[in-house]
Design a protein around this motif. Structure first.
Motif, mmCIF file in Angstrom:
data_model
loop_
_atom_site.group_PDB
_atom_site.id
_atom_site.type_symbol
_atom_site.label_atom_id
_atom_site.label_comp_id
_atom_site.label_asym_id
_atom_site.label_seq_id
_atom_site.Cartn_x
_atom_site.Cartn_y
_atom_site.Cartn_z
ATOM 1 N N THR A 75 0.983 -1.178 -0.078
ATOM 2 C CA THR A 75 -0.019 -0.120 0.040
ATOM 3 C C THR A 75 0.956 1.246 -0.066
ATOM 4 O OG1 THR A 75 -0.020 0.011 2.317
ATOM 5 C CG2 THR A 75 -1.826 -1.095 1.481
ATOM 6 N N GLU A 76 0.404 2.419 -0.176
ATOM 7 C CA GLU A 76 1.188 3.840 -0.470
ATOM 8 C C GLU A 76 1.667 3.891 0.968
ATOM 9 O OE1 GLU A 76 2.138 5.463 -2.684
ATOM 10 O OE2 GLU A 76 1.314 3.778 -4.180
ATOM 11 N N ASP A 77 0.762 3.766 1.976
ATOM 12 C CA ASP A 77 1.302 3.859 3.493
ATOM 13 C C ASP A 77 2.554 3.035 3.995
ATOM 14 O OD1 ASP A 77 -0.416 5.849 3.463
ATOM 15 O OD2 ASP A 77 -1.806 4.718 5.006
ATOM 16 N N ALA A 78 2.351 1.604 3.234
ATOM 17 C CA ALA A 78 3.515 0.918 3.795
ATOM 18 C C ALA A 78 4.889 1.262 2.958
ATOM 19 C CB ALA A 78 3.155 -0.482 3.292
ATOM 20 N N TYR A 79 4.806 1.571 1.702
ATOM 21 C CA TYR A 79 5.855 2.213 0.844
ATOM 22 C C TYR A 79 6.500 3.370 1.782
ATOM 23 C CZ TYR A 79 5.039 -0.571 -3.550
ATOM 24 O OH TYR A 79 4.802 -1.321 -4.445
ATOM 25 N N LEU A 80 5.513 4.175 2.027
ATOM 26 C CA LEU A 80 6.153 5.264 2.773
ATOM 27 C C LEU A 80 6.872 5.163 3.887
ATOM 28 C CD1 LEU A 80 3.388 8.288 2.798
ATOM 29 C CD2 LEU A 80 5.622 8.644 2.057
ATOM 30 N N GLU A 81 6.133 4.189 4.929
ATOM 31 C CA GLU A 81 6.750 3.632 6.057
ATOM 32 C C GLU A 81 8.035 3.034 5.844
ATOM 33 O OE1 GLU A 81 5.607 0.603 9.614
ATOM 34 O OE2 GLU A 81 3.956 1.594 8.311
ATOM 35 N N LEU A 82 8.428 2.104 4.875
ATOM 36 C CA LEU A 82 9.581 1.453 4.618
ATOM 37 C C LEU A 82 10.664 2.607 4.382
ATOM 38 C CD1 LEU A 82 11.311 -1.109 4.348
ATOM 39 C CD2 LEU A 82 10.240 -1.473 2.402
ATOM 40 N N ILE A 83 10.209 3.345 3.452
ATOM 41 C CA ILE A 83 11.280 4.469 2.847
ATOM 42 C C ILE A 83 11.658 5.353 3.992
ATOM 43 C CG2 ILE A 83 11.323 6.480 1.445
ATOM 44 C CD1 ILE A 83 10.223 4.778 -0.814
ATOM 45 N N SER A 84 10.772 5.793 5.094
ATOM 46 C CA SER A 84 11.076 6.636 5.874
ATOM 47 C C SER A 84 12.199 5.749 7.058
ATOM 48 C CB SER A 84 10.018 7.267 6.647
ATOM 49 O OG SER A 84 9.563 6.528 7.922
ATOM 50 N N LYS A 85 11.984 4.519 7.323
ATOM 51 C CA LYS A 85 12.832 3.872 8.152
ATOM 52 C C LYS A 85 14.023 3.650 7.413
ATOM 53 C CE LYS A 85 12.914 -0.921 10.110
ATOM 54 N NZ LYS A 85 12.211 -1.975 10.332
ATOM 55 N N LEU A 86 14.047 3.466 6.104
ATOM 56 C CA LEU A 86 15.637 3.443 5.397
ATOM 57 C C LEU A 86 16.217 4.628 5.567
ATOM 58 C CD1 LEU A 86 14.449 1.117 2.546
ATOM 59 C CD2 LEU A 86 15.609 0.571 4.605
ATOM 60 N N LYS A 87 15.627 5.905 5.426
ATOM 61 C CA LYS A 87 16.106 7.203 5.347
ATOM 62 C C LYS A 87 16.584 7.463 6.393
ATOM 63 C CE LYS A 87 13.782 9.542 1.460
ATOM 64 N NZ LYS A 87 12.800 10.426 1.295
#
Ligand SMILES: [Zn+2]
Length: 152
Positions: free
Chosen positions: A125-137
């Motif tokens: 989901t868009e939210d799950a992509y966002l969450e993963l990317i913010s964790k990686l950043k």
């Protein structure tokens, strides 16, 4: 010459999809693969058109390898995979790009290359992509701070 090619799909989509960009340097851009069957699967792509690692200047080779390694360190810290696959293939899309594929003993292809056999794709989901990317950043920022303090 550091140029883009009109007939290269990767050149024409360097910054797309924009919501999946994790990191960018003067040499590389790192983006999450939309297919997240292997959690954290990331591409690290050269920002101009070149097809062979051996055709880059030595300093560009070092930067491209360095950016890939920084991302690999970040994925390892953030996601703690059981193994990391590092692949530079160029068979279907000859423009230089690393596949960083975190592997898990629980993944459906464990013990084999991800290319062996047919596999399903997994979109988040868009939210799950966002969450993963913010964790990686966040992890990337910490990783780079540590690198810098370590070299002082
Ligand atoms: Zn290209």
């Amino acid at each position: 010459m550091h140029t883009l090619q009109e007939n290269c799909w990767i050149c024409q989509n360097l910054h797309q999809p924009a919501n999946l960009v994790i990191w960018e340097t003067k040499t590389s851009i790192a983006k999450l693969n939309p297919d997240q069957l292997f959690p954290g699967y990331t591409f690290v792509t050269l920002k101009w058109h070149a097809e062979h690692l051996t055709s880059l200047s030595p300093s560009d080779q070092r930067r491209f390898l360095g950016d890939m390694t920084t991302l690999a360190n970040t994925l390892a810290k953030a996601l703690k995979p059981d193994r990391m696959n590092y692949e530079l293939l160029g068979n279907a899309q000859p423009h230089l790009h690393w596949h960083l594929i975190p592997r898990y003993t629980t993944d459906p292809m464990w013990g084999r290359p991800v290319w062996a056999g047919n596999r399903r794709r997994k979109r988040l989901t868009e939210d799950a992509y966002l969450e993963l990317i913010s964790k990686l950043k966040n992890t990337l920022a910490k990783t780079r701070d540590t690198d810098e303090s370590g070299s002082e």
